[in-house]
Scaffold this active site. Structure first.
Site, PDB file in Angstrom:
ATOM      1  CB  CYS A   2     -15.552  -6.589   7.060  1.00 51.66           C
ATOM      2  SG  CYS A   2     -14.482  -5.245   7.634  1.00 51.66           S
ATOM      3  NE  ARG A  27     -15.749 -12.195   1.790  1.00 55.85           N
ATOM      4  CZ  ARG A  27     -15.801 -11.358   0.776  1.00 55.85           C
ATOM      5  NH1 ARG A  27     -15.562 -10.086   0.970  1.00 55.85           N
ATOM      6  NH2 ARG A  27     -16.076 -11.772  -0.442  1.00 55.85           N
ATOM      7  CD1 TRP A  74      -7.892  -5.358   7.897  1.00 55.90           C
ATOM      8  CD2 TRP A  74      -7.467  -7.471   8.400  1.00 55.90           C
ATOM      9  NE1 TRP A  74      -6.544  -5.498   7.913  1.00 55.90           N
ATOM     10  CE2 TRP A  74      -6.237  -6.779   8.215  1.00 55.90           C
ATOM     11  CE3 TRP A  74      -7.432  -8.820   8.723  1.00 55.90           C
ATOM     12  CZ2 TRP A  74      -5.004  -7.408   8.343  1.00 55.90           C
ATOM     13  CZ3 TRP A  74      -6.203  -9.440   8.848  1.00 55.90           C
ATOM     14  CH2 TRP A  74      -5.011  -8.738   8.659  1.00 55.90           C
ATOM     15  CG  ASN A 100     -16.841  -5.335   3.167  1.00 57.03           C
ATOM     16  OD1 ASN A 100     -15.783  -4.819   3.497  1.00 57.03           O
ATOM     17  ND2 ASN A 100     -16.923  -6.200   2.169  1.00 57.03           N
ATOM     18  N   GLY A 101     -16.535  -1.969   3.737  1.00 58.61           N
ATOM     19  CA  GLY A 101     -16.155  -0.878   2.855  1.00 58.61           C
ATOM     20  C   GLY A 101     -15.626   0.311   3.641  1.00 58.61           C
ATOM     21  CD  GLU A 480       3.065 -10.517 -13.317  1.00 58.80           C
ATOM     22  OE1 GLU A 480       1.905 -10.974 -13.342  1.00 58.80           O
ATOM     23  OE2 GLU A 480       4.040 -11.145 -13.799  1.00 58.80           O
ATOM     24  CE  LYS A 484      -0.704 -11.437 -15.757  1.00 62.96           C
ATOM     25  NZ  LYS A 484       0.431 -11.953 -15.073  1.00 62.96           N
ATOM     26  CD  GLU A 487      -0.257 -13.262 -19.050  1.00 64.04           C
ATOM     27  OE1 GLU A 487       0.145 -14.410 -19.311  1.00 64.04           O
ATOM     28  OE2 GLU A 487      -0.255 -12.801 -17.897  1.00 64.04           O
ATOM     29  CG  HIS A 503      22.510   2.830 -20.871  1.00 69.24           C
ATOM     30  ND1 HIS A 503      23.705   3.511 -21.004  1.00 69.24           N
ATOM     31  CD2 HIS A 503      22.136   2.990 -19.580  1.00 69.24           C
ATOM     32  CE1 HIS A 503      24.048   4.035 -19.843  1.00 69.24           C
ATOM     33  NE2 HIS A 503      23.108   3.737 -18.962  1.00 69.24           N
ATOM     34  CE  LYS A 598      -4.246 -19.924 -13.539  1.00 69.03           C
ATOM     35  NZ  LYS A 598      -3.930 -18.494 -13.424  1.00 69.03           N
TER      36      LYS A 598
END
Length: 603
Positions: A2, A27, A74, A100-101, A480, A484, A487, A503, A598
């Site tokens: 929120c 938010r 939210w 918020n939380g 992915e 991460k 890299e 295999h 980037k």
């Protein structure tokens, strides 16, 4: 997630609150509210369901003051409603609170202290404001009642509190949820994001977890919860930097990981109408409907997002989809269908090998769509259609929020296309609800940073290699997560389809080899779990990450449930954090790993 704003010492408080909420609407936007006090005996509370424009329509010129708090929500605890919207008020109408939380022990506190209180909402926030009022009635000052409540709550929070009896002070506190103090000349402000208050000040003071702050129009008094005073200098956020500011984070990557729940909600807002329906540009939708096959072309992290997108397009829209590495496609174009449409996934919009393919297929007369975070970029300008990721600037070389944004946008497109084609799977799927679950689940994982840090230390502190395994979309996540780790921490990491280990690759397993197993799909969960057991029996050190419905007692991390098609939006968060903490602990420059840039502008 929120958004919170607060002001003390400004005559135009209402205007500042409304402008701040508008900037924070990404938010949360299922309800919003403000509380304003003129510090002379008059105050106002206005709350509305829906987006900020609904609140704006209800706020007239008579609502004025020099102290105020605002909130855009939210929903987490309780459905969207006026009663559940913030600010929340205590039964004695003394205290007003925005939050918020998530307070994880709210029900326990309610049962232990507040059984005789009549609650107006379903929220955990109201439990806290009623608790503060209870302690105040027992004789504590507003500040001490607030402090006592803070020592009792568990979970994440950013609070802003007003006491009608002391309207010259605004109280704030935080733990795990973002909150900044803005320092002005004769006024002070508070906000979840500096962006909300950049029009008022560029001087901000960091708040750390478990601190309580008393703001007056001329002062900022910071204390720890045990009462120890804290002095902290302000830092400057330049107007032109906005979202791109690293703020108080040690690295951009950690900030960008934390922003992912916000991005999910922002995308729902961008791609749905007021009825909650996916709304795509009509020319693009017509082109998608006319295609007999989709070709997703990407590189690196975007390629992994494309693998997830393949399943979304095929299941939700019923259209065959292929995913290709741009660097391979550019020189080895496969046999195409009769009516292909090309989707180019790119964070920067400047990737050279992707542009090579774009130029090539446009010359052949095929329609093209670029999905990018930079709508002014070359790939966006040159494609027939463009859609934004709206993830905000991503500065760290290792992409995080752009990956989850790409998956989310693919889901939104697939839902919209499927509904336009009256495809049964799309009509039974609610992408808005699922992305809401994703945002909440991501935040829950982000709040477990400390535990994930411990696992990163245990698994990778001494290792030179690692494996990530899964099946279906969990295999996509494995690719992915391995990328991460390799890299930014330079650990040789590989993602494998779990069933393929036996295999050949299982020959590489030896004592204490680190392996992360992702388990989210009910069709394959038992098989992946069996594979994890096989490698554990050969000495591997296995970290099992499973969704709640597929979890077992042996799993170290349990993730909230979500449709398996979108499980990567949650499962990748621990993968990103494991990589971040491994790099951080090794003393590397997390944002700028060696040999990488980037935007890849060469083939």
């Amino acid at each position: 997630m929120c958004g919170i704003v607060g002001v003390i010492g400004k005559k135009n408080t209402t205007e500042i609150l409304m402008q701040g909420l508008e900037k924070l609407e990404y938010r949360g936007y299922d309800s919003a509210g403000i509380y304003v006090n003129d510090q002379a005996g008059h105050d106002y509370l206005v709350k509305r369901v829906g987006r900020i424009k609904n609140l704006e329509a209800a706020v007239d010129d008579s609502i004025q003051g020099t102290l105020g708090i605002g909130h855009t929500r939210w929903a987490t605890n309780g459905k969207p409603s006026v009663a559940n919207s913030h600010p929340h008020i205590s039964n004695d109408e003394r205290f007003y609170l925005v939050h918020n939380g998530v307070i994880t022990n709210a029900n326990e506190l309610k049962r232990q202290y507040l059984l005789d209180i009549e609650f107006a909402s379903e929220t955990d926030t109201e439990v806290v404001v009623q608790l503060i009022a209870l302690f105040a009635r027992e004789g504590l000052s507003a500040k001490e009642a607030f402090r006592k409540a803070l020592t009792m709550v568990d979970g994440s929070y950013a609070f802003s509190l007003v006491d009608r009896l002391t309207p010259d002070t605004l109280f704030v506190a935080k733990n795990k949820s973002p909150l900044l103090i803005g320092k002005g000349d004769g006024f002070n402000v508070v906000a979840s994001d500096a962006l909300a208050m950049l029009s008022e000040t560029d001087q901000f003071v960091e708040m750390k977890d478990e601190e309580i702050v008393a703001l007056t129009q001329d002062g900022i008094a910071i204390e720890t919860l045990d009462g120890t005073p804290v002095h902290r200098e302000a830092f400057t956020v330049k107007m032109e930097e906005g979202d791109a500011s690293k703020g108080t984070y040690p690295f951009y990557m950690l900030k960008e990981i934390d922003e992912q729940p916000i991005v999910m909600r922002r995308l729902v807002k961008k791609y749905t109408n007021d009825r909650g329906e996916v709304e795509l540009p009509k020319p693009l939708l017509a082109a998608l409907k006319a295609a007999d096959r989709l070709y997703i072309v990407a590189a690196g992290t975007s390629y992994h997002a494309g693998l997830v997108g393949k399943g979304l397009f095929e299941k939700l829209a019923g259209v065959p989809t292929e995913v290709h590495l741009a660097s391979e496609f550019g020189y080895n174009q496969p046999l195409l269908s009769e009516k292909p449409l090309f989707i180019f996934l790119t964070q920067s919009g400047e990737t050279a090998d992707i542009r090579q393919v774009l130029v090539k297929v446009k010359a052949q007369g095929y329609p093209t769509l670029t999905i990018t975070n930079v709508l002014s970029s070359t790939l966006a300008r040159e494609a027939d259609y463009q859609l934004g990721l709206y993830a905000g600037p991503e500065i760290a070389v290792a992409s995080t929020k752009a990956y989850t944004a790409q998956v989310a946008v693919e889901a939104l497109i697939a839902q919209g296309l499927g509904e336009a084609k009256n495809h049964r799977e799309a009509e039974a799927f609610d992408v808005v609800h699922q992305l809401g679950l994703a945002a909440a689940g991501q935040q829950a994982l982000i709040d477990q940073k400390d535990a994930i840090h411990d696992w990163a230390t245990d698994l990778f502190s001494q290792s030179r290699n690692a494996f990530f395994i899964g099946r279906g979309t969990d295999y996509d996540v494995s690719l992915e997560a391995a990328l991460k780790l390799k890299e930014i921490s330079y650990v040789q990491a590989e993602g494998f389809a779990a069933g393929e280990l036996k295999h050949g690759t299982i020959a590489l397993i030896e004592q204490d080899t680190p392996v992360v197993a992702f388990i989210s799909d009910p069709k394959t969960a038992a098989h992946t779990r069996s594979n994890a057991d096989e490698i554990a029996a050969r000495g591997a050190k296995v970290l099992r990450i499973a969704t709640e419905s597929q979890s077992s007692e042996e799993d170290q991390l349990v993730v909230d449930d979500i449709d398996p098609m979108l499980a990567p939006l949650l499962m990748i968060i621990p993968g990103q954090l494991l990589a971040y903490f491994t790099s951080f602990d090794r003393g590397y420059d997390v944002d700028r790993p060696r040999n990488l840039a980037k935007s890849v502008t060469v083939e």
